[in-house]
Scaffold this active site. Sequence first.
Site, PDB file in Angstrom:
ATOM      1  N   SER A   1       0.830  -1.218   0.000  1.00 15.91           N
ATOM      2  CA  SER A   1       0.000   0.000   0.000  1.00 15.91           C
ATOM      3  C   SER A   1       0.855   1.254   0.000  1.00 15.91           C
ATOM      4  O   SER A   1       1.962   1.258   0.554  1.00 15.91           O
ATOM      5  CB  SER A   1      -0.884   0.003   1.257  1.00 15.91           C
ATOM      6  OG  SER A   1      -1.584   1.227   1.362  1.00 15.91           O
TER       7      SER A   1
ATOM      8  N   TYR B   1      -1.615  -0.466  10.183  1.00 11.02           N
ATOM      9  CA  TYR B   1      -1.833  -0.951   8.812  1.00 11.02           C
ATOM     10  C   TYR B   1      -0.577  -0.713   7.977  1.00 11.02           C
ATOM     11  O   TYR B   1      -0.078  -1.629   7.304  1.00 11.02           O
ATOM     12  CB  TYR B   1      -3.038  -0.221   8.210  1.00 11.02           C
ATOM     13  CG  TYR B   1      -3.332  -0.580   6.769  1.00 11.02           C
ATOM     14  CD1 TYR B   1      -3.821  -1.837   6.425  1.00 11.02           C
ATOM     15  CD2 TYR B   1      -3.124   0.346   5.746  1.00 11.02           C
ATOM     16  CE1 TYR B   1      -4.092  -2.155   5.110  1.00 11.02           C
ATOM     17  CE2 TYR B   1      -3.391   0.034   4.429  1.00 11.02           C
ATOM     18  CZ  TYR B   1      -3.884  -1.222   4.107  1.00 11.02           C
ATOM     19  OH  TYR B   1      -4.150  -1.546   2.799  1.00 11.02           O
TER      20      TYR B   1
END
Length: 246
Positions: free
Chosen positions: A141, A154
């Site tokens: 990501s 995350y």
Amino acid sequence: MTITGKVVAVTGASSGIGAATARHLASLGAPVVLGARRADRLDGLAAEITAGGGRAAAVRVDVTDPGDLRALVDTAVDRFGRLDVLVGNAGVSRIGPMADLDVEGWSAMVDVNVKGILHGIAAALPVFRRQGRGHLVTVVSTSGLKIVPTQAVYAGTKNAVRTLLEGLRQESTDGVLRTTSISPGYVRTELVDHAVDDPVAREQAKRTMAELGIDPDAVARAVAFAIDQPEDVEIGDLTIRPARQG
Ligand code: NDP
């Protein structure tokens, strides 16, 4: 060997980026093996791909269970004779400040996003070595590239995967294994639906995603690009984000 005929297993293929990737790769002639927990969705996608002239198999997989990843890889070998690429895409996101102490959410992200990839590596690597060739693609990501408040854990899981892959790459310079990390920015998927409990904050996050997010097909095309390279070419990192993302 280009993408046509390559056998590709995709985790998290029941929605979003994983489903788009499986659809796209199958349309390019790759037999695909779909893994995720929602078996009904996988069966529907496999039927759709097959009806369109592609080849697909579906396996219920929880990536937190190493045995399920072995079953995914075994299915590729049993049904299609080999496994050329594993796309480690399954992931979960929980958004919130660390001070909220969402210990359960942290564990889920580590279990799915990090251990899930390790379980995939453990299942696929012996097959890749036996075949003398294999490709591991992970979906990380842009959150790992630009750290922002509420996404520290995350981002940490995604950067852990980036690190694991780079270490594996350094250990695999004999030409057997290729590794690719794909870093999407905002993509319109279901990810954000499960990221926040507070309904107001969730609606806000969903609005941002709807306004700014790109179509999952954009990531699917990037995965295909990485796979569709001559054997001596490795695409290490690719970032795909909305042109308007900061
Ligand atoms: P989705 O929520 O649509 O897809 C997530 C997928 O992961 C689903 O297929 C889900 O399937 C699967 N999954 C979750 N937990 C497990 C588990 N324990 N075992 C097996 N599969 C599991 O979101 P996205 O398509 O957006 O997410 C795909 C990847 O892209 C994730 O790794 C995410 O972090 C990453 N990403 C997404 C971005 C975005 O903006 N959307 C941006 C950057 C990265 P099921 O529930 O059926 O098991």
